[in-house]
Design a protein around this motif. Structure first.
Motif, PDB file in Angstrom:
ATOM      1  N   PHE A 148      29.397  32.265  32.911  1.00 19.60           N
ATOM      2  CA  PHE A 148      29.057  32.224  34.329  1.00 19.60           C
ATOM      3  C   PHE A 148      30.319  32.296  35.192  1.00 19.60           C
ATOM      4  CE2 PHE A 148      27.532  29.624  38.080  1.00 19.60           C
ATOM      5  CZ  PHE A 148      26.864  30.689  38.668  1.00 19.60           C
ATOM      6  N   LYS A 149      31.304  31.482  34.875  1.00 19.13           N
ATOM      7  CA  LYS A 149      32.540  31.484  35.654  1.00 19.13           C
ATOM      8  C   LYS A 149      33.327  32.779  35.450  1.00 19.13           C
ATOM      9  CE  LYS A 149      32.077  27.657  37.733  1.00 19.13           C
ATOM     10  NZ  LYS A 149      31.852  27.661  39.176  1.00 19.13           N
ATOM     11  N   GLY A 150      33.294  33.335  34.255  1.00 17.40           N
ATOM     12  CA  GLY A 150      33.977  34.606  34.008  1.00 17.40           C
ATOM     13  C   GLY A 150      33.356  35.755  34.777  1.00 17.40           C
ATOM     14  N   SER A 151      32.034  35.793  34.817  1.00 12.12           N
ATOM     15  CA  SER A 151      31.374  36.864  35.565  1.00 12.12           C
ATOM     16  C   SER A 151      31.575  36.682  37.066  1.00 12.12           C
ATOM     17  CB  SER A 151      29.884  36.923  35.227  1.00 12.12           C
ATOM     18  OG  SER A 151      29.205  35.797  35.722  1.00 12.12           O
ATOM     19  N   GLN A 152      31.642  35.440  37.536  1.00  8.51           N
ATOM     20  CA  GLN A 152      31.938  35.210  38.947  1.00  8.51           C
ATOM     21  C   GLN A 152      33.353  35.671  39.294  1.00  8.51           C
ATOM     22  OE1 GLN A 152      31.178  31.043  39.666  1.00  8.51           O
ATOM     23  NE2 GLN A 152      29.345  31.561  40.828  1.00  8.51           N
ATOM     24  N   PHE A 153      34.300  35.435  38.407  1.00 14.37           N
ATOM     25  CA  PHE A 153      35.665  35.883  38.659  1.00 14.37           C
ATOM     26  C   PHE A 153      35.720  37.399  38.778  1.00 14.37           C
ATOM     27  CE2 PHE A 153      39.572  37.645  36.842  1.00 14.37           C
ATOM     28  CZ  PHE A 153      40.471  37.228  37.795  1.00 14.37           C
ATOM     29  N   ILE A 154      35.009  38.081  37.885  1.00 15.51           N
ATOM     30  CA  ILE A 154      35.044  39.548  37.907  1.00 15.51           C
ATOM     31  C   ILE A 154      34.333  40.093  39.137  1.00 15.51           C
ATOM     32  CG2 ILE A 154      34.230  41.619  36.724  1.00 15.51           C
ATOM     33  CD1 ILE A 154      34.755  40.107  34.093  1.00 15.51           C
ATOM     34  N   THR A 155      33.119  39.618  39.409  1.00 17.08           N
ATOM     35  CA  THR A 155      32.341  40.209  40.503  1.00 17.08           C
ATOM     36  C   THR A 155      32.807  39.744  41.875  1.00 17.08           C
ATOM     37  OG1 THR A 155      30.654  38.481  40.300  1.00 17.08           O
ATOM     38  CG2 THR A 155      30.286  40.517  39.103  1.00 17.08           C
ATOM     39  N   VAL A 156      33.028  38.460  42.050  1.00 22.19           N
ATOM     40  CA  VAL A 156      33.377  37.944  43.374  1.00 22.19           C
ATOM     41  C   VAL A 156      34.886  38.023  43.615  1.00 22.19           C
ATOM     42  CG1 VAL A 156      33.274  35.930  44.877  1.00 22.19           C
ATOM     43  CG2 VAL A 156      31.371  36.441  43.372  1.00 22.19           C
ATOM     44  N   GLY A 157      35.671  37.785  42.588  1.00 24.42           N
ATOM     45  CA  GLY A 157      37.115  37.754  42.779  1.00 24.42           C
ATOM     46  C   GLY A 157      37.788  39.099  42.645  1.00 24.42           C
ATOM     47  N   ALA A 158      37.728  39.686  41.480  1.00 27.67           N
ATOM     48  CA  ALA A 158      38.503  40.889  41.199  1.00 27.67           C
ATOM     49  C   ALA A 158      37.956  42.116  41.935  1.00 27.67           C
ATOM     50  CB  ALA A 158      38.530  41.145  39.695  1.00 27.67           C
ATOM     51  N   THR A 179      35.895  42.289  44.563  1.00 26.40           N
ATOM     52  CA  THR A 179      36.000  42.109  46.008  1.00 26.40           C
ATOM     53  C   THR A 179      37.444  42.248  46.466  1.00 26.40           C
ATOM     54  OG1 THR A 179      34.112  40.615  45.894  1.00 26.40           O
ATOM     55  CG2 THR A 179      35.404  40.574  47.903  1.00 26.40           C
ATOM     56  N   GLY A 180      38.362  41.755  45.681  1.00 28.99           N
ATOM     57  CA  GLY A 180      39.785  41.904  46.020  1.00 28.99           C
ATOM     58  C   GLY A 180      40.232  43.353  45.999  1.00 28.99           C
ATOM     59  N   LEU A 181      39.759  44.119  45.029  1.00 28.50           N
ATOM     60  CA  LEU A 181      40.099  45.543  44.976  1.00 28.50           C
ATOM     61  C   LEU A 181      39.515  46.296  46.162  1.00 28.50           C
ATOM     62  CD1 LEU A 181      39.676  46.263  41.165  1.00 28.50           C
ATOM     63  CD2 LEU A 181      41.797  46.193  42.469  1.00 28.50           C
ATOM     64  N   ILE A 182      38.283  45.982  46.524  1.00 31.59           N
ATOM     65  CA  ILE A 182      37.662  46.646  47.665  1.00 31.59           C
ATOM     66  C   ILE A 182      38.398  46.293  48.960  1.00 31.59           C
ATOM     67  CG2 ILE A 182      35.554  46.712  49.080  1.00 31.59           C
ATOM     68  CD1 ILE A 182      33.970  46.406  46.453  1.00 31.59           C
ATOM     69  N   ALA A 183      38.738  45.029  49.147  1.00 32.20           N
ATOM     70  CA  ALA A 183      39.466  44.616  50.340  1.00 32.20           C
ATOM     71  C   ALA A 183      40.859  45.264  50.398  1.00 32.20           C
ATOM     72  CB  ALA A 183      39.594  43.094  50.373  1.00 32.20           C
ATOM     73  N   GLY A 184      41.505  45.359  49.261  1.00 32.92           N
ATOM     74  CA  GLY A 184      42.820  46.028  49.225  1.00 32.92           C
ATOM     75  C   GLY A 184      42.722  47.499  49.553  1.00 32.92           C
ATOM     76  N   ALA A 185      41.691  48.163  49.048  1.00 36.51           N
ATOM     77  CA  ALA A 185      41.499  49.583  49.354  1.00 36.51           C
ATOM     78  C   ALA A 185      41.187  49.787  50.827  1.00 36.51           C
ATOM     79  CB  ALA A 185      40.390  50.157  48.482  1.00 36.51           C
ATOM     80  N   LYS A 186      40.368  48.916  51.412  1.00 38.65           N
ATOM     81  CA  LYS A 186      40.061  49.026  52.831  1.00 38.65           C
ATOM     82  C   LYS A 186      41.310  48.792  53.683  1.00 38.65           C
ATOM     83  CE  LYS A 186      35.166  47.877  52.853  1.00 38.65           C
ATOM     84  NZ  LYS A 186      34.128  46.920  53.322  1.00 38.65           N
ATOM     85  N   ALA A 187      42.131  47.842  53.297  1.00 38.85           N
ATOM     86  CA  ALA A 187      43.354  47.564  54.042  1.00 38.85           C
ATOM     87  C   ALA A 187      44.349  48.732  53.921  1.00 38.85           C
ATOM     88  CB  ALA A 187      44.006  46.280  53.553  1.00 38.85           C
ATOM     89  N   GLN A 188      44.367  49.371  52.774  1.00 37.85           N
ATOM     90  CA  GLN A 188      45.278  50.490  52.556  1.00 37.85           C
ATOM     91  C   GLN A 188      44.900  51.705  53.403  1.00 37.85           C
ATOM     92  OE1 GLN A 188      48.028  50.389  50.705  1.00 37.85           O
ATOM     93  NE2 GLN A 188      48.564  52.524  51.097  1.00 37.85           N
ATOM     94  N   PHE A 189      43.588  51.944  53.507  1.00 40.01           N
ATOM     95  CA  PHE A 189      43.121  53.122  54.223  1.00 40.01           C
ATOM     96  C   PHE A 189      42.853  52.865  55.702  1.00 40.01           C
ATOM     97  CE2 PHE A 189      41.784  54.163  49.828  1.00 40.01           C
ATOM     98  CZ  PHE A 189      42.657  55.224  49.651  1.00 40.01           C
ATOM     99  N   CYS A 190      43.109  51.654  56.153  1.00 39.25           N
ATOM    100  CA  CYS A 190      42.861  51.314  57.550  1.00 39.25           C
ATOM    101  C   CYS A 190      43.931  51.850  58.457  1.00 39.25           C
ATOM    102  CB  CYS A 190      42.759  49.780  57.688  1.00 39.25           C
ATOM    103  SG  CYS A 190      42.460  49.245  59.360  1.00 39.25           S
TER     104      CYS A 190
END
Length: 82
Positions: free
Chosen positions: A59-69, A71-82
């Motif tokens: 449960f905690k591993g899947s939360q890290f992948i879906t919510v953490g990693a 989401t972090g990649l998507i936020a980084g990509a949005k910040a890069q292309f902003c």
């Protein structure tokens, strides 16, 4: 189909039910992931310490992948292309 201990890794990869369950456990939208893990928790043997530890780690591993990693990649990509 999520925990087939009698199948090898390649047997699990060939099974379409395995991919469906795996997708549900990693789907962060609309509250699907917590509902799936709630059902998995209700189906577990609460007296078996190994099953409870395995459940918590998954449960905690899947939360890290879906919510953490992811989401972090998507936020980084949005910040890069902003």
């Amino acid at each position: 189909t999520l925990y087939p201990y009698d199948k090898s890794l390649w047997g699990q990869i060939k099974d379409p039910w395995f991919w469906g369950m795996l997708t549900l456990t990693f789907w962060p939208l609309w509250g699907v992931q917590p509902i799936v893990f709630l059902l998995l928790f209700l189906l577990r043997d609460k007296g078996d310490e190994f099953q409870l530890c395995q459940y918590i780690l998954e449960f905690k591993g899947s939360q890290f992948i879906t919510v953490g990693a992811i989401t972090g990649l998507i936020a980084g990509a949005k910040a890069q292309f902003c």
